[in-house]
Design a protein around this motif. Structure first.
Motif, PDB file in Angstrom:
ATOM      1  N   HIS A  79     -58.483  39.369  17.731  1.00 15.78           N
ATOM      2  CA  HIS A  79     -57.488  38.718  18.590  1.00 15.78           C
ATOM      3  C   HIS A  79     -56.300  38.348  17.711  1.00 15.78           C
ATOM      4  O   HIS A  79     -56.413  38.280  16.478  1.00 15.78           O
ATOM      5  N   PRO A  80     -55.136  38.119  18.306  1.00 17.69           N
ATOM      6  CA  PRO A  80     -53.921  37.877  17.506  1.00 17.69           C
ATOM      7  C   PRO A  80     -54.007  36.700  16.538  1.00 17.69           C
ATOM      8  O   PRO A  80     -53.332  36.690  15.516  1.00 17.69           O
ATOM      9  N   ASP A  81     -54.846  35.717  16.829  1.00 22.54           N
ATOM     10  CA  ASP A  81     -54.953  34.542  15.960  1.00 22.54           C
ATOM     11  C   ASP A  81     -56.146  34.606  15.007  1.00 22.54           C
ATOM     12  O   ASP A  81     -56.539  33.593  14.430  1.00 22.54           O
ATOM     13  N   ILE A  82     -56.710  35.793  14.824  1.00 24.55           N
ATOM     14  CA  ILE A  82     -57.886  35.951  13.963  1.00 24.55           C
ATOM     15  C   ILE A  82     -57.548  35.555  12.530  1.00 24.55           C
ATOM     16  O   ILE A  82     -56.427  35.784  12.055  1.00 24.55           O
ATOM     17  N   SER A  83     -58.509  34.942  11.873  1.00 21.58           N
ATOM     18  CA  SER A  83     -58.299  34.582  10.472  1.00 21.58           C
ATOM     19  C   SER A  83     -58.539  35.816   9.604  1.00 21.58           C
ATOM     20  O   SER A  83     -59.188  36.782  10.025  1.00 21.58           O
ATOM     21  N   LEU A  84     -58.044  35.752   8.393  1.00 18.43           N
ATOM     22  CA  LEU A  84     -58.235  36.849   7.452  1.00 18.43           C
ATOM     23  C   LEU A  84     -59.729  37.084   7.195  1.00 18.43           C
ATOM     24  O   LEU A  84     -60.198  38.227   7.193  1.00 18.43           O
ATOM     25  N   ASP A  85     -60.481  36.008   7.012  1.00 18.56           N
ATOM     26  CA  ASP A  85     -61.920  36.133   6.757  1.00 18.56           C
ATOM     27  C   ASP A  85     -62.645  36.776   7.929  1.00 18.56           C
ATOM     28  O   ASP A  85     -63.513  37.635   7.737  1.00 18.56           O
ATOM     29  N   GLU A  86     -62.314  36.368   9.148  1.00 16.98           N
ATOM     30  CA  GLU A  86     -62.950  36.960  10.330  1.00 16.98           C
ATOM     31  C   GLU A  86     -62.624  38.445  10.438  1.00 16.98           C
ATOM     32  O   GLU A  86     -63.492  39.256  10.764  1.00 16.98           O
ATOM     33  N   LEU A  87     -61.392  38.787  10.165  1.00 16.85           N
ATOM     34  CA  LEU A  87     -60.958  40.179  10.225  1.00 16.85           C
ATOM     35  C   LEU A  87     -61.733  41.040   9.228  1.00 16.85           C
ATOM     36  O   LEU A  87     -62.224  42.114   9.560  1.00 16.85           O
ATOM     37  N   VAL A  88     -61.860  40.546   8.018  1.00 17.46           N
ATOM     38  CA  VAL A  88     -62.580  41.285   6.980  1.00 17.46           C
ATOM     39  C   VAL A  88     -64.047  41.445   7.369  1.00 17.46           C
ATOM     40  O   VAL A  88     -64.629  42.520   7.188  1.00 17.46           O
ATOM     41  N   LYS A  89     -64.656  40.420   7.944  1.00 17.31           N
ATOM     42  CA  LYS A  89     -66.059  40.513   8.368  1.00 17.31           C
ATOM     43  C   LYS A  89     -66.245  41.609   9.411  1.00 17.31           C
ATOM     44  O   LYS A  89     -67.201  42.379   9.345  1.00 17.31           O
ATOM     45  N   VAL A  90     -65.334  41.694  10.361  1.00 18.26           N
ATOM     46  CA  VAL A  90     -65.411  42.748  11.385  1.00 18.26           C
ATOM     47  C   VAL A  90     -65.293  44.119  10.726  1.00 18.26           C
ATOM     48  O   VAL A  90     -66.076  45.030  11.009  1.00 18.26           O
ATOM     49  N   ALA A  91     -64.329  44.264   9.831  1.00 17.33           N
ATOM     50  CA  ALA A  91     -64.110  45.548   9.155  1.00 17.33           C
ATOM     51  C   ALA A  91     -65.335  45.963   8.343  1.00 17.33           C
ATOM     52  O   ALA A  91     -65.745  47.129   8.373  1.00 17.33           O
ATOM     53  N   LEU A  92     -65.943  45.017   7.655  1.00 15.34           N
ATOM     54  CA  LEU A  92     -67.119  45.334   6.838  1.00 15.34           C
ATOM     55  C   LEU A  92     -68.331  45.682   7.699  1.00 15.34           C
ATOM     56  O   LEU A  92     -69.133  46.539   7.324  1.00 15.34           O
ATOM     57  N   ARG A  93     -68.451  45.056   8.859  1.00 16.56           N
ATOM     58  CA  ARG A  93     -69.567  45.395   9.754  1.00 16.56           C
ATOM     59  C   ARG A  93     -69.430  46.829  10.272  1.00 16.56           C
ATOM     60  O   ARG A  93     -70.437  47.527  10.442  1.00 16.56           O
ATOM     61  N   ILE A  94     -68.210  47.278  10.507  1.00 16.97           N
ATOM     62  CA  ILE A  94     -67.999  48.663  10.942  1.00 16.97           C
ATOM     63  C   ILE A  94     -68.398  49.613   9.819  1.00 16.97           C
ATOM     64  O   ILE A  94     -69.085  50.618  10.044  1.00 16.97           O
ATOM     65  N   ASP A  95     -67.978  49.304   8.592  1.00 17.73           N
ATOM     66  CA  ASP A  95     -68.385  50.125   7.442  1.00 17.73           C
ATOM     67  C   ASP A  95     -69.899  50.145   7.301  1.00 17.73           C
ATOM     68  O   ASP A  95     -70.506  51.196   7.089  1.00 17.73           O
ATOM     69  N   ASP A  96     -70.527  48.977   7.421  1.00 19.98           N
ATOM     70  CA  ASP A  96     -71.984  48.881   7.284  1.00 19.98           C
ATOM     71  C   ASP A  96     -72.704  49.679   8.372  1.00 19.98           C
ATOM     72  O   ASP A  96     -73.751  50.272   8.121  1.00 19.98           O
ATOM     73  N   TYR A  97     -72.151  49.680   9.571  1.00 19.95           N
ATOM     74  CA  TYR A  97     -72.735  50.460  10.670  1.00 19.95           C
ATOM     75  C   TYR A  97     -72.812  51.935  10.286  1.00 19.95           C
ATOM     76  O   TYR A  97     -73.861  52.574  10.450  1.00 19.95           O
ATOM     77  N   LEU A  98     -71.714  52.482   9.763  1.00 23.35           N
ATOM     78  CA  LEU A  98     -71.711  53.898   9.401  1.00 23.35           C
ATOM     79  C   LEU A  98     -72.590  54.184   8.186  1.00 23.35           C
ATOM     80  O   LEU A  98     -73.290  55.191   8.150  1.00 23.35           O
ATOM     81  N   ILE A  99     -72.572  53.301   7.205  1.00 24.16           N
ATOM     82  CA  ILE A  99     -73.432  53.489   6.033  1.00 24.16           C
ATOM     83  C   ILE A  99     -74.894  53.524   6.478  1.00 24.16           C
ATOM     84  O   ILE A  99     -75.667  54.386   6.051  1.00 24.16           O
ATOM     85  N   SER A 100     -75.278  52.623   7.353  1.00 24.25           N
ATOM     86  CA  SER A 100     -76.641  52.580   7.874  1.00 24.25           C
ATOM     87  C   SER A 100     -76.974  53.858   8.639  1.00 24.25           C
ATOM     88  O   SER A 100     -78.067  54.429   8.482  1.00 24.25           O
ATOM     89  N   LEU A 101     -76.047  54.319   9.450  1.00 26.21           N
ATOM     90  CA  LEU A 101     -76.242  55.553  10.202  1.00 26.21           C
ATOM     91  C   LEU A 101     -76.472  56.732   9.264  1.00 26.21           C
ATOM     92  O   LEU A 101     -77.425  57.494   9.438  1.00 26.21           O
ATOM     93  N   TYR A 102     -75.619  56.868   8.248  1.00 26.60           N
ATOM     94  CA  TYR A 102     -75.745  57.979   7.306  1.00 26.60           C
ATOM     95  C   TYR A 102     -77.048  57.893   6.517  1.00 26.60           C
ATOM     96  O   TYR A 102     -77.687  58.900   6.250  1.00 26.60           O
ATOM     97  N   ARG A 103     -77.451  56.688   6.159  1.00 26.32           N
ATOM     98  CA  ARG A 103     -78.712  56.524   5.423  1.00 26.32           C
ATOM     99  C   ARG A 103     -79.906  56.899   6.287  1.00 26.32           C
ATOM    100  O   ARG A 103     -80.867  57.501   5.805  1.00 26.32           O
ATOM    101  N   GLN A 104     -79.844  56.551   7.556  1.00 28.70           N
ATOM    102  CA  GLN A 104     -80.927  56.901   8.467  1.00 28.70           C
ATOM    103  C   GLN A 104     -81.050  58.418   8.568  1.00 28.70           C
ATOM    104  O   GLN A 104     -82.148  58.968   8.466  1.00 28.70           O
ATOM    105  N   ILE A 105     -79.932  59.106   8.764  1.00 29.58           N
ATOM    106  CA  ILE A 105     -79.964  60.561   8.869  1.00 29.58           C
ATOM    107  C   ILE A 105     -80.416  61.165   7.546  1.00 29.58           C
ATOM    108  O   ILE A 105     -81.230  62.086   7.520  1.00 29.58           O
ATOM    109  N   LEU A 106     -79.910  60.629   6.435  1.00 28.43           N
ATOM    110  CA  LEU A 106     -80.293  61.126   5.111  1.00 28.43           C
ATOM    111  C   LEU A 106     -81.802  61.023   4.893  1.00 28.43           C
ATOM    112  O   LEU A 106     -82.414  61.939   4.361  1.00 28.43           O
TER     113      LEU A 106
END
Length: 151
Positions: free
Chosen positions: A88-115
């Protein structure tokens, strides 16, 4: 669980990165916070780099590997980005980074599962490469977040 080809997985990942990039760019137009805007610029570039890497990997991977089937049922992009609802427009920097890292973690987990289920050496190399790429980009995001106080 259904099955998808390696090409399907790369397409899904590329679309996920493109959609995430677009979300960050849209949020940039709405936020009034300078540091958040700068982080959104960095995150949009991060997602663009990853989307381009998916396209490049698809171009440089043999058809034999791209046509291999693996147990993977791609969910909708909106399901994968469920944490993006917190943006949302008033998101804090920390909240934004947490969202971004969760997206990265989702894909890393997906690739590890397939691997973990892959028997082909060539396909293993593709998914190991994807994991390294996502982890490297994730670390760049973390370093940028840590240095955000210097901006």
């Amino acid at each position: 669980m259904s099955y998808s080809t390696v090409k399907d997985v790369l397409d899904y990942s590329r679309k996920l990165h493109e959609h995430t990039r677009n979300l960050y760019q849209q949020l940039r137009d709405q936020t009034q916070r300078e540091r958040v805007d700068m982080m959104l610029t960095l995150l949009a570039a991060h997602e663009n780099t990853l989307a381009d890497a998916m396209a490049s990997m698809q171009e440089h991977t043999s058809q034999k590997v791209l046509q291999e089937w693996h147990q993977f049922e791609p969910g909708s992009i909106s399901e994968a980005l469920q944490d993006a609802r917190e943006l949302h427009p008033d998101i804090s920097l920390d909240e934004l980074v947490k969202v971004a890292l969760r997206i990265d973690d989702y894909l890393i987990s997906l690739y590890r599962q397939i691997l973990s289920e892959t028997t082909s050496d060539d396909a293993r190399a593709v998914f190991e490469s994807l994991i390294r790429l996502e982890e490297t980009e994730k670390m760049r995001t973390v370093r940028a977040a840590l240095s955000a106080n210097d901006w």
